[in-house]
Design a protein around this motif. Structure first.
Motif, short mmCIF file in Angstrom:
data_model
loop_
_atom_site.label_atom_id
_atom_site.label_comp_id
_atom_site.label_asym_id
_atom_site.label_seq_id
_atom_site.Cartn_x
_atom_site.Cartn_y
_atom_site.Cartn_z
N GLU A 6 0.85 -1.19 0.00
CA GLU A 6 0.00 0.00 0.00
C GLU A 6 0.88 1.23 0.00
O GLU A 6 1.85 1.31 0.76
N SER A 7 0.56 2.18 -0.86
CA SER A 7 1.34 3.40 -0.99
C SER A 7 0.46 4.53 -1.49
O SER A 7 -0.63 4.29 -2.03
N LYS A 8 0.94 5.75 -1.33
CA LYS A 8 0.20 6.92 -1.79
C LYS A 8 0.93 7.59 -2.95
O LYS A 8 2.15 7.73 -2.93
N ILE A 9 0.17 8.00 -3.97
CA ILE A 9 0.74 8.75 -5.09
C ILE A 9 1.07 10.16 -4.60
O ILE A 9 0.21 10.84 -4.03
N VAL A 10 2.32 10.58 -4.81
CA VAL A 10 2.76 11.89 -4.33
C VAL A 10 3.08 12.85 -5.46
O VAL A 10 3.24 14.05 -5.24
N GLU A 11 3.17 12.33 -6.69
CA GLU A 11 3.46 13.19 -7.84
C GLU A 11 3.00 12.47 -9.10
O GLU A 11 3.11 11.26 -9.21
N VAL A 12 2.48 13.25 -10.05
CA VAL A 12 2.02 12.68 -11.33
C VAL A 12 2.77 13.41 -12.45
O VAL A 12 2.67 14.63 -12.58
N GLY A 13 3.54 12.65 -13.23
CA GLY A 13 4.31 13.23 -14.33
C GLY A 13 3.42 13.85 -15.38
O GLY A 13 2.28 13.42 -15.59
N GLN A 14 3.94 14.87 -16.08
CA GLN A 14 3.15 15.59 -17.08
C GLN A 14 2.66 14.71 -18.20
O GLN A 14 1.60 14.94 -18.76
#
Length: 120
Positions: A6-14
């Motif tokens: 289980e993990s959280k998304i911290v950044e989404v690439g362009q």
């Protein structure tokens, strides 16, 4: 149901949305090489309880997918780099670092969403 990871998304690439339009999602944990950040969803590094196998469930946000194929290198790269390419219902060549899933529609990828791999 037990949680494998289980993990959280911290950044989404362009370019992540363009990849998703092609029914692919690339994930890496936050130690991703800078040149790969643009195409990936970056998540926090976390501990793995076990390897991912066919029949497990991938959950992204509120959407769930059944894992249909696990490439021969996918578990290795998931555990070392938090990395794999997820194919959403695509058929074709089994690539070593790819996990193929089946489910309704494509996930919404945004900061704060949780990624889980679960075993029934």
């Amino acid at each position: 149901m037990s949680v494998i990871y289980e993990s959280k998304i911290v950044e989404v690439g362009q370019s992540c949305s363009e990849m998703l339009d092609a029914e692919m999602l690339i994930i890496f944990h936050e130690d991703v090489p800078a040149e790969l950040k643009d195409v990936a969803a970056i998540h926090l590094n976390s501990e793995w309880a076990s390897e991912v196998v066919v029949g497990d469930i991938l959950q992204i946000g509120n959407q769930e997918y059944v894992i249909k194929k696990v490439g021969e290198k996918a578990n290795e790269t998931l555990q070392s780099l938090g990395h794999c390419t997820i194919n959403f219902g695509m058929e074709g060549a089994d690539l070593p670092g790819t996990i193929t899933v089946d489910g309704e529609g494509l996930p919404i990828i945004e900061e704060g969403n949780v990624i889980k791999f679960k075993r029934i």
